[in-house]
Scaffold this active site. Structure first.
Site, PDB file in Angstrom:
ATOM      1  N   HIS A 213       0.818  -1.379   0.397  1.00 47.72           N
ATOM      2  CA  HIS A 213       0.506  -0.460   0.219  1.00 47.72           C
ATOM      3  C   HIS A 213       1.113   1.003   0.067  1.00 47.72           C
ATOM      4  CE1 HIS A 213      -4.413  -1.976   1.418  1.00 47.72           C
ATOM      5  NE2 HIS A 213      -3.564  -2.589   0.770  1.00 47.72           N
ATOM      6  N   SER A 217      -0.134  -1.195  -5.813  1.00 41.74           N
ATOM      7  CA  SER A 217      -0.249  -2.549  -7.034  1.00 41.74           C
ATOM      8  C   SER A 217       0.701  -2.142  -7.882  1.00 41.74           C
ATOM      9  CB  SER A 217      -1.312  -2.984  -6.330  1.00 41.74           C
ATOM     10  OG  SER A 217      -2.113  -3.161  -6.016  1.00 41.74           O
ATOM     11  N   LYS A 241     -14.636  -8.742  -7.237  1.00 41.27           N
ATOM     12  CA  LYS A 241     -13.518  -9.947  -7.647  1.00 41.27           C
ATOM     13  C   LYS A 241     -13.228 -10.776  -7.026  1.00 41.27           C
ATOM     14  CE  LYS A 241     -11.304  -9.263 -12.285  1.00 41.27           C
ATOM     15  NZ  LYS A 241     -10.687  -7.821 -12.872  1.00 41.27           N
ATOM     16  N   ASP A 242     -12.521 -10.339  -5.730  1.00 45.43           N
ATOM     17  CA  ASP A 242     -12.005 -11.504  -4.635  1.00 45.43           C
ATOM     18  C   ASP A 242     -13.071 -12.585  -4.612  1.00 45.43           C
ATOM     19  OD1 ASP A 242      -9.623  -9.854  -5.073  1.00 45.43           O
ATOM     20  OD2 ASP A 242      -9.111  -9.162  -3.693  1.00 45.43           O
ATOM     21  N   GLU A 285       6.924 -33.213   0.597  1.00 44.36           N
ATOM     22  CA  GLU A 285       5.733 -33.201  -0.155  1.00 44.36           C
ATOM     23  C   GLU A 285       6.208 -32.650  -1.680  1.00 44.36           C
ATOM     24  OE1 GLU A 285       3.460 -35.180   0.862  1.00 44.36           O
ATOM     25  OE2 GLU A 285       2.657 -33.439   2.576  1.00 44.36           O
TER      26      GLU A 285
END
Length: 409
Positions: A213, A217, A241-242, A285
Protein backbone atom coordinates in the site's frame (compact mmCIF):
# COMPACT_ATOMS: atom_id res chain seq x y z
CA UNK A 1 -8.11 10.08 6.24
CA UNK A 2 -11.89 10.34 6.08
CA UNK A 3 -13.86 12.66 8.31
CA UNK A 4 -15.16 11.07 11.51
CA UNK A 5 -18.63 12.49 10.82
CA UNK A 6 -19.36 9.81 8.21
CA UNK A 7 -20.45 7.13 10.72
CA UNK A 8 -22.62 6.76 13.82
CA UNK A 9 -21.85 8.59 17.03
CA UNK A 10 -20.46 5.39 18.60
CA UNK A 11 -18.18 4.60 15.64
CA UNK A 12 -17.05 8.24 15.52
CA UNK A 13 -16.25 8.14 19.24
CA UNK A 14 -14.19 4.93 18.84
CA UNK A 15 -12.48 6.13 15.67
CA UNK A 16 -11.45 9.42 17.24
CA UNK A 17 -9.56 7.50 19.93
CA UNK A 18 -8.47 4.45 17.91
CA UNK A 19 -8.75 5.13 14.16
CA UNK A 20 -9.32 1.54 13.06
CA UNK A 21 -12.55 2.36 11.21
CA UNK A 22 -11.02 5.14 9.14
CA UNK A 23 -7.93 2.95 8.60
CA UNK A 24 -10.12 0.13 7.23
CA UNK A 25 -12.04 2.62 5.09
CA UNK A 26 -8.83 4.04 3.66
CA UNK A 27 -7.07 0.73 2.97
CA UNK A 28 -9.93 -1.68 2.25
CA UNK A 29 -12.71 0.44 0.74
CA UNK A 30 -11.37 3.67 -0.72
CA UNK A 31 -7.92 2.27 -1.53
CA UNK A 32 -7.17 3.38 -5.13
CA UNK A 33 -6.40 0.23 -7.15
CA UNK A 34 -5.38 0.17 -10.83
CA UNK A 35 -8.52 -0.23 -12.90
CA UNK A 36 -7.09 -3.00 -15.10
CA UNK A 37 -6.28 -5.72 -12.53
CA UNK A 38 -7.20 -9.18 -13.83
CA UNK A 39 -8.04 -12.39 -12.00
CA UNK A 40 -4.36 -13.25 -11.49
CA UNK A 41 -4.45 -10.56 -8.78
CA UNK A 42 -7.01 -12.60 -6.82
CA UNK A 43 -4.32 -14.91 -5.52
CA UNK A 44 -2.98 -12.37 -3.03
CA UNK A 45 -6.25 -12.28 -1.09
CA UNK A 46 -6.69 -16.03 -1.54
CA UNK A 47 -3.29 -16.58 0.07
CA UNK A 48 -4.45 -14.58 3.10
CA UNK A 49 -7.64 -16.64 3.35
CA UNK A 50 -5.66 -19.90 3.06
CA UNK A 51 -3.35 -18.73 5.87
CA UNK A 52 -6.30 -18.00 8.16
CA UNK A 53 -7.80 -21.41 7.32
CA UNK A 54 -4.53 -23.12 8.27
CA UNK A 55 -4.24 -21.24 11.55
CA UNK A 56 -7.85 -21.92 12.62
CA UNK A 57 -7.80 -25.63 11.75
CA UNK A 58 -4.31 -25.98 13.24
CA UNK A 59 -5.35 -24.47 16.59
CA UNK A 60 -8.34 -26.81 16.86
CA UNK A 61 -6.28 -29.86 15.86
CA UNK A 62 -3.64 -28.99 18.49
CA UNK A 63 -6.31 -29.42 21.17
CA UNK A 64 -6.51 -33.16 20.41
CA UNK A 65 -2.94 -33.88 19.25
CA UNK A 66 -0.29 -35.40 21.53
CA UNK A 67 3.32 -34.51 20.70
CA UNK A 68 4.95 -37.74 21.88
CA UNK A 69 6.56 -40.43 19.73
CA UNK A 70 4.54 -43.17 21.46
CA UNK A 71 1.22 -41.37 21.09
CA UNK A 72 1.42 -38.99 18.11
CA UNK A 73 0.34 -41.50 15.43
CA UNK A 74 -2.52 -42.80 17.58
CA UNK A 75 -3.64 -39.28 18.49
CA UNK A 76 -3.96 -38.45 14.78
CA UNK A 77 -6.02 -41.61 14.26
CA UNK A 78 -8.16 -40.63 17.24
CA UNK A 79 -8.76 -37.21 15.67
CA UNK A 80 -9.85 -38.96 12.47
CA UNK A 81 -12.17 -41.46 14.18
CA UNK A 82 -13.39 -40.11 17.54
CA UNK A 83 -13.23 -36.31 17.53
CA UNK A 84 -16.38 -34.68 16.18
CA UNK A 85 -15.63 -33.66 12.58
CA UNK A 86 -11.98 -34.41 13.30
CA UNK A 87 -11.60 -36.05 9.89
CA UNK A 88 -12.80 -32.84 8.26
CA UNK A 89 -10.43 -30.67 10.29
CA UNK A 90 -7.44 -32.92 9.62
CA UNK A 91 -8.12 -33.20 5.88
CA UNK A 92 -8.82 -29.46 5.63
CA UNK A 93 -5.48 -28.73 7.34
CA UNK A 94 -3.46 -31.27 5.34
CA UNK A 95 -4.97 -30.35 1.96
CA UNK A 96 -5.07 -26.70 2.94
CA UNK A 97 -1.25 -26.73 3.04
CA UNK A 98 -1.18 -27.91 -0.58
CA UNK A 99 -3.80 -25.32 -1.56
CA UNK A 100 -1.75 -22.62 0.18
CA UNK A 101 1.35 -23.56 -1.80
CA UNK A 102 -0.58 -23.74 -5.08
CA UNK A 103 -1.93 -20.23 -4.47
CA UNK A 104 1.44 -18.79 -3.43
CA UNK A 105 3.29 -20.39 -6.35
CA UNK A 106 0.74 -18.94 -8.79
CA UNK A 107 1.08 -15.59 -7.01
CA UNK A 108 4.88 -15.73 -7.43
CA UNK A 109 4.69 -16.71 -11.09
CA UNK A 110 2.27 -13.84 -11.69
CA UNK A 111 4.83 -11.51 -10.11
CA UNK A 112 7.56 -12.96 -12.33
CA UNK A 113 5.45 -12.47 -15.48
CA UNK A 114 4.32 -8.92 -14.75
CA UNK A 115 7.57 -7.70 -13.17
CA UNK A 116 6.10 -7.02 -9.74
CA UNK A 117 9.59 -7.25 -8.22
CA UNK A 118 10.92 -4.16 -9.99
CA UNK A 119 11.46 -0.76 -8.38
CA UNK A 120 9.99 0.59 -6.19
CA UNK A 121 8.61 -2.78 -5.00
CA UNK A 122 11.86 -4.59 -4.18
CA UNK A 123 11.16 -4.86 -0.44
CA UNK A 124 7.60 -5.99 -1.18
CA UNK A 125 9.12 -8.82 -3.25
CA UNK A 126 11.68 -9.67 -0.55
CA UNK A 127 8.93 -9.98 2.04
CA UNK A 128 7.05 -12.32 -0.29
CA UNK A 129 10.12 -14.57 -0.62
CA UNK A 130 10.55 -14.54 3.18
CA UNK A 131 6.92 -15.66 3.51
CA UNK A 132 7.68 -18.54 1.12
CA UNK A 133 10.67 -19.60 3.23
CA UNK A 134 8.60 -19.48 6.43
CA UNK A 135 5.87 -21.51 4.72
CA UNK A 136 8.41 -24.16 3.75
CA UNK A 137 9.76 -24.42 7.29
CA UNK A 138 6.23 -24.59 8.73
CA UNK A 139 5.08 -27.21 6.23
CA UNK A 140 8.14 -29.40 6.77
CA UNK A 141 7.67 -29.41 10.54
CA UNK A 142 3.96 -30.07 10.16
CA UNK A 143 4.66 -33.05 7.90
CA UNK A 144 6.66 -34.65 10.73
CA UNK A 145 3.85 -34.41 13.31
CA UNK A 146 1.72 -37.44 12.24
CA UNK A 147 4.82 -39.55 13.00
CA UNK A 148 4.29 -41.97 10.14
CA UNK A 149 7.07 -43.62 8.18
CA UNK A 150 7.48 -40.75 5.71
CA UNK A 151 7.29 -38.22 8.55
CA UNK A 152 10.12 -39.88 10.46
CA UNK A 153 12.41 -40.60 7.52
CA UNK A 154 11.72 -37.26 5.88
CA UNK A 155 12.77 -35.54 9.11
CA UNK A 156 15.88 -37.73 9.30
CA UNK A 157 16.97 -37.01 5.72
CA UNK A 158 16.28 -33.26 5.71
CA UNK A 159 17.78 -32.48 9.11
CA UNK A 160 20.88 -34.51 8.21
CA UNK A 161 21.50 -32.10 5.33
CA UNK A 162 22.70 -29.49 7.81
CA UNK A 163 25.57 -31.79 8.78
CA UNK A 164 27.18 -30.85 5.45
CA UNK A 165 27.86 -27.33 6.75
CA UNK A 166 31.55 -27.13 7.72
CA UNK A 167 32.48 -26.74 11.41
CA UNK A 168 28.98 -26.11 12.81
CA UNK A 169 26.91 -28.63 10.83
CA UNK A 170 26.93 -31.45 13.39
CA UNK A 171 26.07 -29.05 16.21
CA UNK A 172 23.11 -27.70 14.23
CA UNK A 173 21.80 -31.22 13.61
CA UNK A 174 22.15 -32.13 17.29
CA UNK A 175 20.27 -28.95 18.24
CA UNK A 176 17.48 -29.68 15.75
CA UNK A 177 17.13 -33.24 17.02
CA UNK A 178 17.42 -32.30 20.68
CA UNK A 179 19.73 -35.30 21.00
CA UNK A 180 21.59 -37.75 18.79
CA UNK A 181 18.73 -39.06 16.66
CA UNK A 182 15.24 -38.07 15.51
CA UNK A 183 13.19 -38.86 18.60
CA UNK A 184 10.76 -37.39 21.10
CA UNK A 185 12.66 -34.09 21.67
CA UNK A 186 12.66 -33.58 17.88
CA UNK A 187 8.90 -34.07 17.69
CA UNK A 188 8.34 -31.64 20.58
CA UNK A 189 10.53 -28.98 18.99
CA UNK A 190 8.86 -29.35 15.61
CA UNK A 191 5.38 -29.19 17.14
CA UNK A 192 6.26 -26.03 19.06
CA UNK A 193 7.77 -24.32 16.00
CA UNK A 194 4.97 -25.51 13.73
CA UNK A 195 2.50 -23.82 16.06
CA UNK A 196 4.57 -20.62 16.32
CA UNK A 197 5.67 -19.97 12.72
CA UNK A 198 2.19 -19.29 11.24
CA UNK A 199 1.90 -16.28 13.56
CA UNK A 200 5.33 -15.13 12.40
CA UNK A 201 4.00 -15.44 8.84
CA UNK A 202 1.05 -13.23 9.82
CA UNK A 203 3.49 -10.58 11.02
CA UNK A 204 5.44 -10.69 7.75
CA UNK A 205 2.17 -10.58 5.79
CA UNK A 206 1.26 -7.35 7.61
CA UNK A 207 4.60 -5.87 6.52
CA UNK A 208 3.98 -7.21 3.01
CA UNK A 209 0.62 -5.39 2.86
CA UNK A 210 2.17 -2.21 4.29
CA UNK A 211 4.81 -2.28 1.55
CA UNK A 212 2.10 -2.98 -1.05
CA UNK A 213 0.00 0.00 0.00
CA UNK A 214 3.02 2.30 0.11
CA UNK A 215 3.50 2.34 -3.67
CA UNK A 216 0.27 0.62 -4.72
CA UNK A 217 -0.32 -2.54 -6.69
CA UNK A 218 1.46 -3.32 -9.91
CA UNK A 219 -0.84 -4.02 -12.88
CA UNK A 220 -0.85 -6.09 -16.10
CA UNK A 221 0.56 -3.17 -18.11
CA UNK A 222 3.38 -2.61 -15.65
CA UNK A 223 3.03 1.18 -15.80
CA UNK A 224 2.45 3.51 -12.87
CA UNK A 225 -0.83 5.29 -12.28
CA UNK A 226 -0.76 8.90 -13.47
CA UNK A 227 -4.27 10.31 -13.16
CA UNK A 228 -7.42 9.62 -11.19
CA UNK A 229 -8.84 7.87 -14.24
CA UNK A 230 -6.18 5.17 -13.87
CA UNK A 231 -7.63 3.92 -10.57
CA UNK A 232 -10.92 2.82 -9.05
CA UNK A 233 -11.90 2.23 -5.38
CA UNK A 234 -11.06 -1.23 -4.10
CA UNK A 235 -14.66 -1.66 -2.90
CA UNK A 236 -16.96 -2.71 -4.48
CA UNK A 237 -15.05 -3.49 -7.68
CA UNK A 238 -12.30 -5.74 -6.38
CA UNK A 239 -14.08 -7.06 -3.31
CA UNK A 240 -16.71 -8.56 -5.63
CA UNK A 241 -13.97 -9.90 -7.90
CA UNK A 242 -12.17 -11.43 -4.91
CA UNK A 243 -15.38 -13.03 -3.65
CA UNK A 244 -15.92 -14.65 -7.03
CA UNK A 245 -12.35 -15.95 -6.97
CA UNK A 246 -12.92 -17.25 -3.44
CA UNK A 247 -15.98 -19.16 -4.62
CA UNK A 248 -13.99 -20.82 -7.41
CA UNK A 249 -11.16 -21.67 -5.00
CA UNK A 250 -13.49 -23.18 -2.38
CA UNK A 251 -15.10 -25.34 -5.07
CA UNK A 252 -11.67 -26.56 -6.19
CA UNK A 253 -10.64 -27.14 -2.56
CA UNK A 254 -13.87 -29.01 -1.77
CA UNK A 255 -13.25 -31.50 -4.61
CA UNK A 256 -10.00 -32.62 -2.97
CA UNK A 257 -11.33 -32.31 0.58
CA UNK A 258 -14.38 -34.55 0.06
CA UNK A 259 -13.52 -36.74 -2.92
CA UNK A 260 -9.71 -37.12 -2.93
CA UNK A 261 -8.43 -36.16 0.54
CA UNK A 262 -5.29 -38.30 0.22
CA UNK A 263 -4.39 -37.23 -3.30
CA UNK A 264 -1.37 -35.21 -2.12
CA UNK A 265 -0.37 -37.64 0.62
CA UNK A 266 2.01 -40.59 0.76
CA UNK A 267 0.67 -44.09 1.63
CA UNK A 268 3.75 -44.80 3.78
CA UNK A 269 2.66 -42.09 6.20
CA UNK A 270 -0.26 -44.29 7.26
CA UNK A 271 2.31 -46.71 8.71
CA UNK A 272 3.62 -45.83 12.21
CA UNK A 273 7.21 -44.56 12.26
CA UNK A 274 9.77 -47.35 12.51
CA UNK A 275 13.47 -46.38 12.78
CA UNK A 276 14.44 -49.95 11.80
CA UNK A 277 12.58 -50.03 8.45
CA UNK A 278 13.58 -47.56 5.73
CA UNK A 279 10.95 -46.84 3.03
CA UNK A 280 11.93 -47.89 -0.48
CA UNK A 281 11.67 -44.31 -1.76
CA UNK A 282 11.80 -41.34 0.62
CA UNK A 283 10.12 -38.38 -1.02
CA UNK A 284 9.05 -34.98 0.39
CA UNK A 285 5.72 -33.29 -0.21
CA UNK A 286 5.07 -32.22 -3.81
CA UNK A 287 5.74 -28.53 -3.15
CA UNK A 288 9.35 -29.33 -2.18
CA UNK A 289 10.09 -31.58 -5.16
CA UNK A 290 11.78 -28.97 -7.45
CA UNK A 291 14.16 -28.02 -4.64
CA UNK A 292 14.71 -31.68 -3.78
CA UNK A 293 15.71 -32.32 -7.41
CA UNK A 294 18.20 -29.43 -7.24
CA UNK A 295 19.59 -30.87 -3.99
CA UNK A 296 20.22 -34.23 -5.70
CA UNK A 297 21.61 -32.76 -8.92
CA UNK A 298 25.23 -32.79 -7.69
CA UNK A 299 27.01 -35.73 -6.03
CA UNK A 300 28.45 -33.52 -3.28
CA UNK A 301 26.22 -33.25 -0.21
CA UNK A 302 27.46 -29.74 0.62
CA UNK A 303 27.18 -28.69 -3.02
CA UNK A 304 23.58 -29.92 -3.17
CA UNK A 305 22.62 -28.05 -0.02
CA UNK A 306 24.24 -24.84 -1.28
CA UNK A 307 22.50 -25.14 -4.65
CA UNK A 308 19.13 -25.78 -2.99
CA UNK A 309 19.39 -22.65 -0.86
CA UNK A 310 20.81 -20.68 -3.80
CA UNK A 311 17.69 -21.55 -5.80
CA UNK A 312 15.67 -19.48 -3.34
CA UNK A 313 18.31 -16.84 -2.59
CA UNK A 314 18.52 -15.95 -6.29
CA UNK A 315 14.93 -14.70 -6.01
CA UNK A 316 16.12 -11.98 -3.61
CA UNK A 317 18.47 -10.72 -6.33
CA UNK A 318 15.82 -10.77 -9.05
CA UNK A 319 15.05 -7.01 -9.00
CA UNK A 320 18.67 -6.37 -10.06
CA UNK A 321 19.19 -9.43 -12.26
CA UNK A 322 16.36 -8.32 -14.54
CA UNK A 323 17.91 -5.32 -16.29
CA UNK A 324 14.93 -4.46 -18.50
CA UNK A 325 13.19 -1.14 -17.84
CA UNK A 326 9.86 -2.66 -18.89
CA UNK A 327 7.99 -4.49 -16.15
CA UNK A 328 5.25 -6.45 -17.88
CA UNK A 329 5.91 -9.44 -20.15
CA UNK A 330 2.99 -8.20 -22.27
CA UNK A 331 5.50 -5.92 -24.01
CA UNK A 332 8.49 -8.30 -23.94
CA UNK A 333 8.06 -10.96 -26.68
CA UNK A 334 11.43 -12.67 -26.15
CA UNK A 335 11.03 -12.72 -22.37
CA UNK A 336 7.69 -14.52 -22.82
CA UNK A 337 9.45 -17.42 -24.53
CA UNK A 338 12.04 -17.78 -21.77
CA UNK A 339 9.34 -17.41 -19.11
CA UNK A 340 7.49 -20.36 -20.66
CA UNK A 341 10.73 -22.36 -20.75
CA UNK A 342 11.27 -21.55 -17.05
CA UNK A 343 7.81 -22.91 -16.18
CA UNK A 344 8.53 -26.12 -18.13
CA UNK A 345 11.91 -26.33 -16.41
CA UNK A 346 10.40 -26.10 -12.92
CA UNK A 347 7.79 -28.75 -13.81
CA UNK A 348 10.66 -30.98 -15.00
CA UNK A 349 12.43 -30.39 -11.67
CA UNK A 350 9.27 -31.35 -9.82
CA UNK A 351 8.99 -34.58 -11.82
CA UNK A 352 12.65 -35.43 -11.32
CA UNK A 353 12.42 -34.77 -7.58
CA UNK A 354 9.58 -37.27 -7.25
CA UNK A 355 11.51 -40.09 -8.98
CA UNK A 356 14.16 -42.39 -7.51
CA UNK A 357 17.66 -40.89 -7.79
CA UNK A 358 18.73 -43.05 -10.71
CA UNK A 359 18.80 -43.19 -14.49
CA UNK A 360 17.13 -40.55 -16.65
CA UNK A 361 15.55 -38.74 -13.68
CA UNK A 362 19.01 -37.71 -12.43
CA UNK A 363 20.05 -36.45 -15.89
CA UNK A 364 16.83 -34.47 -16.32
CA UNK A 365 17.25 -33.02 -12.83
CA UNK A 366 20.81 -31.91 -13.60
CA UNK A 367 19.83 -30.32 -16.93
CA UNK A 368 16.82 -28.60 -15.37
CA UNK A 369 18.95 -27.32 -12.47
CA UNK A 370 21.50 -25.87 -14.88
CA UNK A 371 18.75 -24.16 -16.89
CA UNK A 372 17.15 -22.73 -13.73
CA UNK A 373 20.32 -20.89 -12.74
CA UNK A 374 21.15 -20.03 -16.36
CA UNK A 375 17.76 -18.31 -16.69
CA UNK A 376 18.18 -16.07 -13.65
CA UNK A 377 21.93 -15.44 -13.68
CA UNK A 378 22.67 -15.18 -17.42
CA UNK A 379 19.63 -14.96 -19.69
CA UNK A 380 17.60 -12.48 -17.65
CA UNK A 381 20.38 -9.86 -17.39
CA UNK A 382 21.21 -10.23 -21.12
CA UNK A 383 17.57 -9.91 -22.18
CA UNK A 384 17.38 -6.46 -20.62
CA UNK A 385 20.22 -5.30 -22.87
CA UNK A 386 19.30 -6.97 -26.16
CA UNK A 387 15.51 -7.35 -26.18
CA UNK A 388 13.42 -4.71 -27.98
CA UNK A 389 10.15 -4.31 -26.06
CA UNK A 390 6.93 -3.19 -27.69
CA UNK A 391 5.85 0.43 -27.02
CA UNK A 392 4.01 1.05 -23.75
CA UNK A 393 0.60 2.79 -23.61
CA UNK A 394 0.46 6.36 -22.34
CA UNK A 395 -1.56 5.46 -19.26
CA UNK A 396 -3.69 2.73 -17.73
CA UNK A 397 -6.87 4.62 -18.59
CA UNK A 398 -5.93 5.10 -22.24
CA UNK A 399 -5.24 1.36 -22.59
CA UNK A 400 -8.51 0.37 -20.87
CA UNK A 401 -10.91 3.10 -21.99
CA UNK A 402 -9.43 4.12 -25.34
CA UNK A 403 -10.85 7.40 -26.63
CA UNK A 404 -13.08 7.77 -23.58
CA UNK A 405 -9.98 8.33 -21.44
CA UNK A 406 -9.38 11.56 -23.28
CA UNK A 407 -12.86 12.92 -22.53
CA UNK A 408 -13.20 15.52 -19.81
CA UNK A 409 -14.50 14.36 -16.45
Amino acid sequence: MSSPSTGSRVSNWIDHRLPIISFAREHLIEYPAPRNLNYWWNFGSLAGIALVLQIVTGIVLAMAYTAHTSLAFDSVERIMRDVNFGWLLRYAHANGASMFFIIVYIHIFRGLYYGSYKAPREILWWLGVIILLLMMATAFMGYVLPWGQMSFWGATVITNLFSAIPLVGESIVTWLWGGFSVDNPTLNRFFSLHYLLPFVIVGVVVLHLAALHTHGSNNPLGIDKKTKKDVIPFHPYYTIKDLFGLGVFLTFFAVFLFFAPNFFGEPDNYIPANPLVTPAHIVPEWYFLPFYAILRSVPSKLGGVLLMFAAIFVLFLLPWLDTSRVRSAKFRPVFKVFYLLLMIDILALGWAGGQPAEGVAVVIGQIATAWYFLHFLVLLPLLGWFERPRPLPESIASAVLGDRAMEKA
